[in-house]
Design an enzyme around this catalytic site. Sequence first.
Site, PDB file in Angstrom:
ATOM      1  N   CYS A 182     -29.124   2.018  40.426  1.00 18.23           N
ATOM      2  CA  CYS A 182     -28.347   3.245  40.280  1.00 18.23           C
ATOM      3  C   CYS A 182     -27.528   3.243  39.004  1.00 18.23           C
ATOM      4  CB  CYS A 182     -27.417   3.442  41.474  1.00 18.23           C
ATOM      5  SG  CYS A 182     -26.046   2.270  41.520  1.00 18.23           S
TER       6      CYS A 182
ATOM      7  N   PHE B 257     -28.649  24.769  38.399  1.00 19.85           N
ATOM      8  CA  PHE B 257     -29.054  25.953  39.153  1.00 19.85           C
ATOM      9  C   PHE B 257     -30.151  26.747  38.429  1.00 19.85           C
ATOM     10  CE2 PHE B 257     -24.701  25.227  40.819  1.00 19.85           C
ATOM     11  CZ  PHE B 257     -25.034  25.071  42.161  1.00 19.85           C
TER      12      PHE B 257
ATOM     13  N   ASP C 210     -35.765  30.683  39.122  1.00 20.22           N
ATOM     14  CA  ASP C 210     -36.285  31.987  38.722  1.00 20.22           C
ATOM     15  C   ASP C 210     -35.851  32.292  37.281  1.00 20.22           C
ATOM     16  OD1 ASP C 210     -37.460  32.313  41.244  1.00 20.22           O
ATOM     17  OD2 ASP C 210     -35.584  33.061  42.077  1.00 20.22           O
TER      18      ASP C 210
ATOM     19  N   ARG D 196     -32.651  32.454  36.261  1.00 22.89           N
ATOM     20  CA  ARG D 196     -31.253  32.100  36.102  1.00 22.89           C
ATOM     21  C   ARG D 196     -31.100  30.640  35.700  1.00 22.89           C
ATOM     22  NH1 ARG D 196     -26.925  31.474  41.008  1.00 22.89           N
ATOM     23  NH2 ARG D 196     -28.293  29.694  41.359  1.00 22.89           N
TER      24      ARG D 196
END
Length: 274
Positions: free
Chosen positions: A118, A257, A260, A262
Amino acid sequence: MLSSRSDGPAFPTVHRTAVLRLEQGRAEACVDHVIEEVPVALVYNRISHAVMLASPETLDDLGLGFSLSEGILAGPDELFDIAVKEGCDGLEVHMEIPLERFTALKDRRRSMTARTGCGLCGVEKLEAVARVKGRVTRGAPVPAAVVARALADFAEHQHLHRLTGAVHGVAWVDRAGIIKAIREDVGRHNALDKLIGWMARSGADPTDGFVLTSSRASFEMVQKAAVAGIGCLVAISAPTALAVRLAEGCGLTLAGFARDQRVVVYSHPGHFVV
């Protein structure tokens, strides 16, 4: 260019298993695919450094990418040899590196009580967490529309995700929005390391495009991208506040985010043009 080799039988990447599917009041016995997850040991100069759970494919890319993104090696030319071998309970990626790099790695391991890949486990001081030195180069601005183009093709390139629904995908996208390569793994950090390894092998310019990831944009993802010289990281999900601060500080454009038409840009928005 460095070549890799594998000894012994290859582990399967996916497994077919019988399942009972319950849907709309009906029960159906059928066969489904699940992703394989195996222990992978990264071995430097015959000494094991890290053991992680990973998908058992493109492990040569994982070894090189991990070595670069974790700061173990400064460049792909420092990896003299790499071989994937079958171990007792999983797979081993054996790498030969310069003596001075191996010595530094041994000194680093003395302060580590655990290691998972990690990038954070066993770090004693907070300032040791951030390995990014200086600022990354972003290159010329990218039209925002190319993100939508890459997203439209993203699912088609994720063959393991289509089969299993249980892996992350990380892609390298050029300025025209064309996906040039993709790597998948059960761990998002592993997938990014594999992509970084591919970029180092192929000579891809890390300033001439962006990384698109199906995961959230964590601190570790931003750090690995920045260490590899990647100037832009676009995530389908959200970033963390620490990831945004690191991206802002090191010059990396971070967006999240991406769905589509955006995309939300959290740092250095000038890298995208409408």
